[in-house]
Each structure stands twice: as C-alpha cells, then as structure tokens.
Scaffold this active site. Structure first.
Site, PDB file in Angstrom:
ATOM      1  N   HIS A  72       0.857  -1.194   0.000  1.00 61.15           N
ATOM      2  CA  HIS A  72       0.000   0.000   0.000  1.00 61.15           C
ATOM      3  C   HIS A  72       0.886   1.235   0.000  1.00 61.15           C
ATOM      4  O   HIS A  72       1.728   1.387   0.879  1.00 61.15           O
ATOM      5  CB  HIS A  72      -0.887   0.033   1.248  1.00 61.15           C
ATOM      6  N   TYR A 200      -8.965   5.354   7.955  1.00 59.77           N
ATOM      7  CA  TYR A 200      -9.021   5.712   9.371  1.00 59.77           C
ATOM      8  C   TYR A 200     -10.072   6.808   9.497  1.00 59.77           C
ATOM      9  O   TYR A 200      -9.911   7.891   8.907  1.00 59.77           O
ATOM     10  CB  TYR A 200      -7.670   6.247   9.850  1.00 59.77           C
ATOM     11  N   PRO A 292      -3.381   0.732  19.151  1.00 59.09           N
ATOM     12  CA  PRO A 292      -3.180   0.162  17.818  1.00 59.09           C
ATOM     13  C   PRO A 292      -3.260   1.146  16.659  1.00 59.09           C
ATOM     14  O   PRO A 292      -2.800   0.816  15.556  1.00 59.09           O
ATOM     15  CB  PRO A 292      -4.295  -0.890  17.706  1.00 59.09           C
ATOM     16  N   LYS A 296       1.558   0.094  14.978  1.00 57.72           N
ATOM     17  CA  LYS A 296       2.980   0.145  15.340  1.00 57.72           C
ATOM     18  C   LYS A 296       3.432  -0.975  16.281  1.00 57.72           C
ATOM     19  O   LYS A 296       4.630  -1.154  16.500  1.00 57.72           O
ATOM     20  CB  LYS A 296       3.304   1.512  15.983  1.00 57.72           C
ATOM     21  N   TYR A 384       4.268   6.677   9.612  1.00 54.14           N
ATOM     22  CA  TYR A 384       3.398   5.537   9.299  1.00 54.14           C
ATOM     23  C   TYR A 384       4.180   4.409   8.624  1.00 54.14           C
ATOM     24  O   TYR A 384       4.003   3.240   8.954  1.00 54.14           O
ATOM     25  CB  TYR A 384       2.222   5.975   8.408  1.00 54.14           C
TER      26      TYR A 384
HETATM   27  P1  FAD Z   1       3.096 -11.368  21.802  1.00 48.74           P
HETATM   28  O1  FAD Z   1       2.538 -11.442  20.451  1.00 48.74           O
HETATM   29  O2  FAD Z   1       2.202 -11.021  22.941  1.00 48.74           O
HETATM   30  O3  FAD Z   1       3.775 -12.760  22.089  1.00 48.74           O
HETATM   31  C1  FAD Z   1       4.217 -13.129  23.375  1.00 48.74           C
HETATM   32  C2  FAD Z   1       4.150 -14.642  23.487  1.00 48.74           C
HETATM   33  O4  FAD Z   1       4.637 -15.020  24.760  1.00 48.74           O
HETATM   34  C3  FAD Z   1       2.737 -15.186  23.379  1.00 48.74           C
HETATM   35  O5  FAD Z   1       2.690 -16.220  22.420  1.00 48.74           O
HETATM   36  C4  FAD Z   1       2.414 -15.674  24.789  1.00 48.74           C
HETATM   37  O6  FAD Z   1       1.551 -16.801  24.783  1.00 48.74           O
HETATM   38  C5  FAD Z   1       3.793 -16.005  25.307  1.00 48.74           C
HETATM   39  N1  FAD Z   1       3.924 -15.934  26.763  1.00 48.74           N
HETATM   40  C6  FAD Z   1       3.338 -15.038  27.602  1.00 48.74           C
HETATM   41  N2  FAD Z   1       3.713 -15.280  28.868  1.00 48.74           N
HETATM   42  C7  FAD Z   1       4.540 -16.343  28.813  1.00 48.74           C
HETATM   43  C8  FAD Z   1       5.250 -17.070  29.811  1.00 48.74           C
HETATM   44  N3  FAD Z   1       5.165 -16.736  31.110  1.00 48.74           N
HETATM   45  N4  FAD Z   1       5.991 -18.108  29.420  1.00 48.74           N
HETATM   46  C9  FAD Z   1       6.108 -18.440  28.106  1.00 48.74           C
HETATM   47  N5  FAD Z   1       5.449 -17.803  27.125  1.00 48.74           N
HETATM   48  C10 FAD Z   1       4.682 -16.760  27.489  1.00 48.74           C
HETATM   49  N6  FAD Z   1      -0.709  -4.323  16.771  1.00 48.74           N
HETATM   50  C11 FAD Z   1      -0.950  -3.704  15.654  1.00 48.74           C
HETATM   51  O7  FAD Z   1      -0.013  -3.152  15.073  1.00 48.74           O
HETATM   52  N7  FAD Z   1      -2.223  -3.706  15.114  1.00 48.74           N
HETATM   53  C12 FAD Z   1      -3.269  -4.360  15.724  1.00 48.74           C
HETATM   54  O8  FAD Z   1      -4.389  -4.359  15.220  1.00 48.74           O
HETATM   55  C13 FAD Z   1      -3.048  -5.003  16.919  1.00 48.74           C
HETATM   56  N8  FAD Z   1      -4.036  -5.630  17.581  1.00 48.74           N
HETATM   57  C14 FAD Z   1      -3.765  -6.226  18.775  1.00 48.74           C
HETATM   58  C15 FAD Z   1      -4.778  -6.848  19.500  1.00 48.74           C
HETATM   59  C16 FAD Z   1      -4.530  -7.431  20.745  1.00 48.74           C
HETATM   60  C17 FAD Z   1      -5.657  -8.104  21.522  1.00 48.74           C
HETATM   61  C18 FAD Z   1      -3.208  -7.394  21.274  1.00 48.74           C
HETATM   62  C19 FAD Z   1      -2.902  -8.026  22.623  1.00 48.74           C
HETATM   63  C20 FAD Z   1      -2.195  -6.786  20.536  1.00 48.74           C
HETATM   64  C21 FAD Z   1      -2.463  -6.196  19.299  1.00 48.74           C
HETATM   65  N9  FAD Z   1      -1.462  -5.573  18.563  1.00 48.74           N
HETATM   66  C22 FAD Z   1      -1.713  -4.964  17.402  1.00 48.74           C
HETATM   67  C23 FAD Z   1      -0.095  -5.531  19.005  1.00 48.74           C
HETATM   68  C24 FAD Z   1       0.740  -6.614  18.327  1.00 48.74           C
HETATM   69  O9  FAD Z   1      -0.022  -7.734  18.064  1.00 48.74           O
HETATM   70  C25 FAD Z   1       1.875  -6.892  19.272  1.00 48.74           C
HETATM   71  O10 FAD Z   1       2.661  -5.715  19.366  1.00 48.74           O
HETATM   72  C26 FAD Z   1       2.752  -8.066  18.880  1.00 48.74           C
HETATM   73  O11 FAD Z   1       2.028  -9.262  18.972  1.00 48.74           O
HETATM   74  C27 FAD Z   1       3.974  -8.120  19.765  1.00 48.74           C
HETATM   75  O12 FAD Z   1       4.649  -9.335  19.586  1.00 48.74           O
HETATM   76  P2  FAD Z   1       5.424 -10.002  20.774  1.00 48.74           P
HETATM   77  O13 FAD Z   1       5.999 -11.267  20.191  1.00 48.74           O
HETATM   78  O14 FAD Z   1       6.320  -9.020  21.405  1.00 48.74           O
HETATM   79  O15 FAD Z   1       4.317 -10.340  21.882  1.00 48.74           O
HETATM   80  C1  DHB Z   2      -4.847  -3.012  11.376  1.00 43.66           C
HETATM   81  C2  DHB Z   2      -4.708  -2.656  12.679  1.00 43.66           C
HETATM   82  C3  DHB Z   2      -4.280  -1.383  12.987  1.00 43.66           C
HETATM   83  O1  DHB Z   2      -4.121  -1.021  14.248  1.00 43.66           O
HETATM   84  C4  DHB Z   2      -3.990  -0.468  12.006  1.00 43.66           C
HETATM   85  O2  DHB Z   2      -3.590   0.775  12.354  1.00 43.66           O
HETATM   86  C5  DHB Z   2      -4.094  -0.840  10.705  1.00 43.66           C
HETATM   87  C6  DHB Z   2      -4.529  -2.121  10.382  1.00 43.66           C
HETATM   88  C7  DHB Z   2      -5.328  -4.364  11.020  1.00 43.66           C
HETATM   89  O3  DHB Z   2      -5.521  -5.188  11.926  1.00 43.66           O
HETATM   90  O4  DHB Z   2      -5.537  -4.631   9.833  1.00 43.66           O
END
Ligand code: FAD
Ligand code: DHB
Length: 389
Positions: A72, A200, A292, A296, A384
């Site tokens: 995009h 948005y 969100p 980022k 962005y």
């Molecule tokens: P996570 O994806 O949280 O992974 C951490 C992992 O560690 C998980 O698999 C968990 O099961 C595991 N874990 C936790 N505790 C333990 C433990 N004690 N022992 C072993 N394993 C453990 N970002 C966006 O940019 N756009 C979005 O739309 C968006 N939507 C989101 C919706 C939700 C509900 C959440 C929670 C986050 C969202 N995010 C979004 C943020 C994005 O998904 C996260 O920034 C990203 O997943 C970060 O990755 P990570 O690997 O650091 O953490």
């Molecule tokens: C999506 C989530 C976001 O927070 C965003 O800014 C753009 C896209 C998504 O889940 O597609």
C-alpha cells in the site's frame, strides 16, 4: 538442557529472533506458554513496515509475504463525509505491506520447524534465575516435570503479561503508562474490503478503521466502551455502527457478512525502562505497548529484535559487547518515537468521553491542517511507513 539464547515467548518477537540467530549459527530455545494452534489463531496486526520485511527476508521467510501481501502506498483519513489521502510515495521511498500477523507467525513457525528449531509449547511457571549473574537459567514446567535451561542470555519476548519484565526488580525499572478510556471492537469477515486502501475514520460517534487481509477478507474496527463485551455486539449492530462512522459513499458500498472473529482490545500506551537487566533483554510487548492506531505494535517489536539480534551477533561473532550494552538505549530511542506517533494518531482520531466541544474543534482543525499541509502529511507518512532503525 543448555542453549546460547533462551527465548521466552513464541510470538512474533521470539520466533523472529530465534530464526535470525539460526541464520548465524547461534543456538536458541523458544519456550511458549500456549499451543502453536492457539498462537496462530490470535488475530492481531495487519500492516508491516519495510524494516520488518527486511528482517523476514534476512531470516529466510521473506518469500510468501512478497507473493501474497499487498503493498500500500497510501492511506485514507476521513472526518464526517470528508476523506483525503496521505501518499506515502510522495513523502517517503517506502510503501507498507498488508499481511496478517497470523501469517508472519505461521511463516516463522514453518521455518523454525524446517530447521529443527527447538520450540517447547505449553510451558508453565517460567522463572528466570540469575539474570544478573554470568550463568542465567530459565526454569519451567512441561508435561508435569520441572526443567532447567542453562544459557548465556535470556530474551524476554513474552508479551505484556509475561514474566520477563516482572523479573527486573521494581527498584531498578520505571514504568510509564497511559490508559485510554475506550477499546477497539474488531471484526474479521469473508467480504471484499470496502476500499483498496485503509480508511481511518474520525466521526462524531467515535473512531472506525476499515482494514483488510486480502481481496476477500476484511478487518474492521470501531471504537467501543471499555465495559462492552464482544457478545453484546451482534453482527448487525456492528455493521450498522460502522456505516454511521465512515463517509456516506463508502457506507453505501460496504459489503457485510457474518463475522468469523470478533474481539475487543483495550488501548494502552506503556513503556518500561531500561529494557535490560544483566543478561535479560526485554523485546516487543514485554517492554512496551502502543494503542493500535497506526499499526505500530508488531513493527516496534521487530525493531527491538533488530537491535537485540545485532547485539548478539556482535558478541558471538566479534566478542564485542557494545551492541548488547547499548541495546536498551537504542531500542528505547525508537520506541519513544513510535509511542509518540501512536498516541498522537489515537488522540487525533478518537472521541474521548470527557472531550469538550473546544477540544473537538481543535481535533477537527488538526485534521483539516493535515488535509491541506504537505509538511504535516510528510511527517505522518514518515512515521506511518516506519522510522529508520
Ligand atoms: P506477543 O505477540 O504477545 O507474544 C508473546 C508470546 O509469549 C505469546 O505467544 C504468549 O503466549 C507467550 N507468553 C506469555 N507469557 C509467557 C510465559 N510466562 N511463558 C512463556 N510464554 C509466554 N498491533 C498492531 O499493530 N495492530 C493491531 O491491530 C493489533 N491488535 C492487537 C490486538 C490485541 C488483543 C493485542 C494483545 C495486541 C495487538 N497488537 C496490534 C499488538 C501486536 O499484536 C503486538 O505488538 C505483537 O504481537 C507483539 O509481539 P510479541 O511477540 O512481542 O508479543
Ligand atoms: C490493522 C490494525 C491497525 O491497528 C492499524 O492501524 C491498521 C490495520 C489491522 O488489523 O488490519
């Protein structure tokens, strides 16, 4: 069991770090609390920055995202019936890629499994011992038996609710937090997206976002109350509310269908400092959360992985600890800039329950300024598509 880098958490941060280290012959073990199926069904982010794409390519998992993802080079912002476009290519040299976090995770799991990566699922009671000594260990329980993993370094990639951050003594870290008085209700549906780019939307009724995963799979979000539950929202009520929040022309074109996933995420800004304690390094959501708006979260997790991977390579390949010593400082410098952007974009686009009419007018004036001012558009576009690492 022994490894060079013990990685706690098999989300995108932990898997990407593990696969990158593997390409350099550095051994790691990933400990994940959930099952693989559970991790893969969590619907989260959908927009990837170039920096993450480059890391995926370096990790050997860059093929499918370029084949199946959607580049995009702009995004749309609306307020009421007005809509305008921020052109990324006019202001930066990069597009973003629409490709779900679930797919990133799937690609990484496949790569880790194909290269005999050691992944342990369904671990519980994870405990990091001796992070501030030269011989840290991670203890955990799997299949009812207590295990010990000895290692050189521990990467805390276990998300916001994990154990890694809490292992750093409270006296040695400082948490910064802002909680927003609303959440996002998200729906995934097998329908064509309303528009070929993301929209948005700021509306008097609250924020809405029209996103997508592919030509036949849409992802929509609406701002909701913090005490709403997904089951309180029928599909019909969701679609009706979404239509009211986007410009009339888009609302008329919206194709609706049954939701295949519906969930609510609270909005929070959070940073802990420092991101290192001895041989423990925090990475991704374990250290910081962004609201969100602007997508980022996953991308900031990826920039942490970049700094940590670079530091670990430097120490294993050159015997130089400089990258690890400066990991926290380098990661945080970028983290705070994405925190600022996510906070700014969230504040610009949402209705706050206690917002005065004055504040609403200021919000509209700022959007109007963005619509007409190239410098403001350039700043938005640069943030962005992702700030440089
Ligand atoms: P996570 O994806 O949280 O992974 C951490 C992992 O560690 C998980 O698999 C968990 O099961 C595991 N874990 C936790 N505790 C333990 C433990 N004690 N022992 C072993 N394993 C453990 N970002 C966006 O940019 N756009 C979005 O739309 C968006 N939507 C989101 C919706 C939700 C509900 C959440 C929670 C986050 C969202 N995010 C979004 C943020 C994005 O998904 C996260 O920034 C990203 O997943 C970060 O990755 P990570 O690997 O650091 O953490
Ligand atoms: C999506 C989530 C976001 O927070 C965003 O800014 C753009 C896209 C998504 O889940 O597609």
């Amino acid at each position: 069991m022994r490894t060079q880098v013990a990685i706690i958490g098999g989300g995108p941060s932990g898997l990407l770090l593990s696969q990158l280290l593997h390409t350099r012959g550095i051994d790691s073990v990933v400990l994940e609390r959930q099952t693989k199926a559970y991790v893969l069904q969590r619907i989260r982010a959908g927009v990837l920055e170039q920096g993450l794409l480059d890391l995926m390519t370096e990790a050997g998992v860059g093929e499918r995202v370029y084949r199946e993802g959607f580049a995009h080079d702009g995004t749309l912002l609306s307020y009421g019936d007005e809509m305008f476009r921020i052109d990324f290519t006019e202001h930066t040299d990069k597009p973003v890629m629409v490709y779900g976090q679930t797919e990133v995770t799937r690609d990484l799991y496949e790569a880790r499994e194909a290269t005999d990566g050691r992944l342990v699922f369904q671990v519980s009671d994870v405990e990091i011992v001796g992070a501030d000594t030269d011989s840290p260990k991670v203890q955990y329980t799997v299949d009812g038996a207590r295990q010990t993993l000895a290692c050189d370094y521990v990467a805390g990639c276990d998300g916001f609710h994990g154990v890694s951050r809490k292992t750093i003594p409270e006296t040695l870290r400082k948490d910064y937090e802002k909680v927003y008085p609303f959440g996002w209700l998200g729906v995934l549906s097998r329908t064509p997206p309303v528009h070929h780019e993301l929209i948005y939307a700021n509306s008097e009724r609250g924020f809405a976002l029209c996103s997508m995963r592919n030509e036949a799979l849409s992802r929509y979000y609406i701002q909701c109350r913090l005490d709403d539950r997904p089951e309180d929202w029928s599909d019909q009520a969701f679609w009706d509310e979404l239509r009211r929040r986007i410009p009339g022309e888009q609302a008329a074109r919206l194709v609706t269908g049954p939701s295949i996933e519906k969930s609510i995420a609270p909005l929070r800004s959070f940073v802990t400092e420092p991101m290192r304690w001895g041989r423990l390094f925090l990475c991704g959501d374990a250290a910081h959360i962004v609201p969100p708006t602007g997508a980022k979260g996953l991308n900031t997790a990826a920039s942490d992985v970049h700094y940590l991977y670079t530091g670990l390579r430097q120490v294993y390949e050159e015997g130089d600890a400089e990258g690890l010593d400066r990991y926290s400082e380098r990661a945080l410098a970028r983290v705070w800039k994405t925190e600022r952007f996510s906070w700014w974009f969230s504040t610009l686009m949402h209705r706050f329950p206690d917002q005065t009419e004055f504040e609403y007018k200021i919000q509209l004036a700022e959007i109007e300024f963005l619509r007409t001012n190239k410098a403001a558009q350039a700043a938005m576009a640069q943030n962005y598509v992702g700030l440089p690492y």
